[in-house]
Design an enzyme around this catalytic site. Sequence first.
Site, PDB file in Angstrom:
ATOM      1  N   TYR A  50      12.490   6.323  47.454  1.00  0.00           N
ATOM      2  CA  TYR A  50      13.791   6.075  48.084  1.00  0.00           C
ATOM      3  C   TYR A  50      13.953   4.580  48.341  1.00  0.00           C
ATOM      4  O   TYR A  50      13.193   3.982  49.096  1.00  0.00           O
ATOM      5  CB  TYR A  50      13.949   6.869  49.392  1.00  0.00           C
ATOM      6  CG  TYR A  50      14.066   8.378  49.199  1.00  0.00           C
ATOM      7  CD1 TYR A  50      14.344   8.931  47.950  1.00  0.00           C
ATOM      8  CD2 TYR A  50      13.915   9.250  50.262  1.00  0.00           C
ATOM      9  CE1 TYR A  50      14.458  10.304  47.778  1.00  0.00           C
ATOM     10  CE2 TYR A  50      14.028  10.632  50.095  1.00  0.00           C
ATOM     11  CZ  TYR A  50      14.295  11.146  48.847  1.00  0.00           C
ATOM     12  OH  TYR A  50      14.394  12.512  48.666  1.00  0.00           O
ATOM     13  N   ARG A 120       9.204  15.804  41.594  1.00  0.00           N
ATOM     14  CA  ARG A 120       9.837  16.607  40.523  1.00  0.00           C
ATOM     15  C   ARG A 120       8.748  16.937  39.501  1.00  0.00           C
ATOM     16  O   ARG A 120       7.890  16.099  39.223  1.00  0.00           O
ATOM     17  CB  ARG A 120      10.969  15.817  39.839  1.00  0.00           C
ATOM     18  CG  ARG A 120      12.188  15.590  40.703  1.00  0.00           C
ATOM     19  CD  ARG A 120      13.426  15.368  39.844  1.00  0.00           C
ATOM     20  NE  ARG A 120      13.932  16.609  39.346  1.00  0.00           N
ATOM     21  CZ  ARG A 120      14.946  17.288  39.915  1.00  0.00           C
ATOM     22  NH1 ARG A 120      15.564  16.816  40.965  1.00  0.00           N
ATOM     23  NH2 ARG A 120      15.343  18.421  39.416  1.00  0.00           N
ATOM     24  N   SER A 216      20.346  18.059  50.091  1.00  0.00           N
ATOM     25  CA  SER A 216      21.780  17.820  49.834  1.00  0.00           C
ATOM     26  C   SER A 216      22.642  19.007  50.244  1.00  0.00           C
ATOM     27  O   SER A 216      23.342  19.609  49.414  1.00  0.00           O
ATOM     28  CB  SER A 216      22.017  17.469  48.359  1.00  0.00           C
ATOM     29  OG  SER A 216      21.536  16.181  48.068  1.00  0.00           O
ATOM     30  N   THR A 272      23.048  12.693  56.364  1.00  0.00           N
ATOM     31  CA  THR A 272      23.991  11.800  57.037  1.00  0.00           C
ATOM     32  C   THR A 272      23.272  10.607  57.678  1.00  0.00           C
ATOM     33  O   THR A 272      22.125  10.726  58.118  1.00  0.00           O
ATOM     34  CB  THR A 272      24.817  12.556  58.107  1.00  0.00           C
ATOM     35  OG1 THR A 272      25.789  11.661  58.635  1.00  0.00           O
ATOM     36  CG2 THR A 272      23.945  13.085  59.239  1.00  0.00           C
TER      37      THR A 272
HETATM   38  N1  LIG Z   1      13.627  16.620  46.800  1.00  0.00           N
HETATM   39  C1  LIG Z   1      14.605  16.034  46.134  1.00  0.00           C
HETATM   40  O1  LIG Z   1      14.599  15.979  44.898  1.00  0.00           O
HETATM   41  C2  LIG Z   1      15.732  15.430  46.916  1.00  0.00           C
HETATM   42  C3  LIG Z   1      16.863  14.918  46.243  1.00  0.00           C
HETATM   43  C4  LIG Z   1      17.891  14.377  47.014  1.00  0.00           C
HETATM   44  C5  LIG Z   1      17.801  14.341  48.396  1.00  0.00           C
HETATM   45  N2  LIG Z   1      16.683  14.808  49.019  1.00  0.00           N
HETATM   46  C6  LIG Z   1      16.554  14.777  50.504  1.00  0.00           C
HETATM   47  O2  LIG Z   1      17.699  15.417  51.040  1.00  0.00           O
HETATM   48  C7  LIG Z   1      18.315  14.577  51.999  1.00  0.00           C
HETATM   49  C8  LIG Z   1      19.778  14.871  52.045  1.00  0.00           C
HETATM   50  O3  LIG Z   1      20.413  14.534  50.794  1.00  0.00           O
HETATM   51  P1  LIG Z   1      21.909  14.008  50.772  1.00  0.00           P
HETATM   52  O4  LIG Z   1      21.991  12.732  51.505  1.00  0.00           O
HETATM   53  O5  LIG Z   1      22.389  14.060  49.380  1.00  0.00           O
HETATM   54  O6  LIG Z   1      22.578  15.168  51.666  1.00  0.00           O
HETATM   55  P2  LIG Z   1      24.014  15.499  52.220  1.00  0.00           P
HETATM   56  O7  LIG Z   1      23.828  15.733  53.680  1.00  0.00           O
HETATM   57  O8  LIG Z   1      24.544  16.618  51.407  1.00  0.00           O
HETATM   58  O9  LIG Z   1      24.937  14.222  51.991  1.00  0.00           O
HETATM   59  C9  LIG Z   1      24.947  13.154  52.879  1.00  0.00           C
HETATM   60  C10 LIG Z   1      26.020  12.204  52.479  1.00  0.00           C
HETATM   61  O10 LIG Z   1      27.283  12.856  52.677  1.00  0.00           O
HETATM   62  C11 LIG Z   1      28.126  12.010  53.457  1.00  0.00           C
HETATM   63  N3  LIG Z   1      29.101  12.801  54.222  1.00  0.00           N
HETATM   64  C12 LIG Z   1      30.439  12.800  53.986  1.00  0.00           C
HETATM   65  N4  LIG Z   1      31.068  13.627  54.803  1.00  0.00           N
HETATM   66  C13 LIG Z   1      30.141  14.162  55.606  1.00  0.00           C
HETATM   67  C14 LIG Z   1      30.202  15.089  56.674  1.00  0.00           C
HETATM   68  N5  LIG Z   1      31.339  15.646  57.084  1.00  0.00           N
HETATM   69  N6  LIG Z   1      29.065  15.409  57.298  1.00  0.00           N
HETATM   70  C15 LIG Z   1      27.901  14.862  56.897  1.00  0.00           C
HETATM   71  N7  LIG Z   1      27.769  13.965  55.873  1.00  0.00           N
HETATM   72  C16 LIG Z   1      28.895  13.625  55.228  1.00  0.00           C
HETATM   73  C17 LIG Z   1      27.161  11.227  54.311  1.00  0.00           C
HETATM   74  O11 LIG Z   1      27.818  10.054  54.765  1.00  0.00           O
HETATM   75  P3  LIG Z   1      27.494   9.461  56.226  1.00  0.00           P
HETATM   76  O12 LIG Z   1      26.134   8.904  56.137  1.00  0.00           O
HETATM   77  O13 LIG Z   1      28.537   8.425  56.414  1.00  0.00           O
HETATM   78  O14 LIG Z   1      27.606  10.583  57.204  1.00  0.00           O
HETATM   79  C18 LIG Z   1      26.047  10.943  53.309  1.00  0.00           C
HETATM   80  O15 LIG Z   1      26.400   9.862  52.466  1.00  0.00           O
HETATM   81  C19 LIG Z   1      17.930  13.158  51.565  1.00  0.00           C
HETATM   82  O16 LIG Z   1      17.986  12.231  52.648  1.00  0.00           O
HETATM   83  C20 LIG Z   1      16.518  13.368  51.100  1.00  0.00           C
HETATM   84  O17 LIG Z   1      15.653  13.349  52.215  1.00  0.00           O
HETATM   85  C21 LIG Z   1      15.669  15.368  48.298  1.00  0.00           C
END
Ligand SMILES: NC(=O)c1ccc[n+]([C@@H]2O[C@H](COP(=O)([O-])OP(=O)(O)OC[C@H]3O[C@@H](n4cnc5c(N)ncnc54)[C@H](OP(=O)(O)O)[C@@H]3O)[C@@H](O)[C@H]2O)c1
Length: 306
Positions: A50, A120, A216, A272
């Site tokens: 990351y 992965r 996500s 978030t």
């Molecule tokens: N194992 C894997 O392969 C893998 C892959 C990807 C991710 N991950 C993990 O999963 C975590 C989450 O992934 P993600 O960031 O894609 O998840 P997410 O919670 O689906 O998306 C977060 C993003 O959505 C935005 N967002 C827009 N509207 C929102 C709302 N109403 N409420 C909350 N967020 C909103 C957030 O912006 P704001 O920050 O402005 O709120 C942020 O940029 C990562 O941090 C990582 O730890 C793992």
Amino acid sequence: MKYTDIRGVNASRMIMGCMRIADKPLEQTENLIVEAVRAGVNVFDLADVYAKGDCERVFGVALKDLGLAREEYVVQTKCGIRYADFGKYYDFSREHILTSVENSLKRLNTEYIDVLLLHRPDTLIEPEEVAAAFAKLRAAGKVRAFGVSNASAMQIQALEKCGVDIAVNQMQFSLGHTLLVDAGVNVNTMKDEAVTRAGDALEYCRLKNITLQAWSPLQFGFFGGVFIGNENFPALNAELDRLAEKYNATPAAIACAWILRHPAKMQVVTGTTSPERMRDMCVATEIELTREEWYSLYTATGKGVF
Ligand SMILES: NC(=O)c1ccc[n+]([C@@H]2O[C@H](COP(=O)([O-])OP(=O)(O)OC[C@H]3O[C@@H](n4cnc5c(N)ncnc54)[C@H](OP(=O)(O)O)[C@@H]3O)[C@@H](O)[C@H]2O)c1
């Protein structure tokens, strides 16, 4: 907040994902952690890749600044993705796993990692090598538990055959990406959804007491964007809004409650960077959607039952 047991560790059902913290002001990330901890979150998800290590570095600094006692939180990180001139590749060799953990420990400014995930699947994996690396890390007290991410049932079994105890499988799962449940719901039909794309991970993890973590939770596609309030998902948003009103919560909290309602007892890895959104989403663990509501949301994605 509700908790689940991961090999003797009391782990919060909501996890603070740290993939997006590197380019935010440190103060915002510290407020985010404070808000998460106040809501009962004790698990933090990272990866060596990351922001090329910067997320681990920032998290290490924030934790030191905040002065949280190390035994009060669970640090999870991942290894196995590498970069070369041609792009990404995967490396589950013993040497890479050991080197990656040493680097993560330094960046995180900690003596041990609670849970280490293989990020992965590396098709060139030698499960015996992974087992040897994990045994060495556990014996040295550097990693306490192991898991995988984006892994199929058979891939987990290959590691288990070599004596590796897999505690966690982190998979993409949300109302915008329902593959984990689609094949099971549609088994033995001619529908496209019957095709097994998630490698029977849901069924196998439930059988073997492996905790599924949904990454996500608000995205559709592969980082396609957020489905909340997105005009391309009118039926889904109408249903999320209706239930948000009923439960006095945000639509994002309802989307997380949908994941938590599954009896597999998954954890939700939020992404978030906003302290307010984090606080509002943690309400999800207090919401118990009915079976009918779970299926109404699933149907509103355009999938559903026939
Ligand atoms: N194992 C894997 O392969 C893998 C892959 C990807 C991710 N991950 C993990 O999963 C975590 C989450 O992934 P993600 O960031 O894609 O998840 P997410 O919670 O689906 O998306 C977060 C993003 O959505 C935005 N967002 C827009 N509207 C929102 C709302 N109403 N409420 C909350 N967020 C909103 C957030 O912006 P704001 O920050 O402005 O709120 C942020 O940029 C990562 O941090 C990582 O730890 C793992």
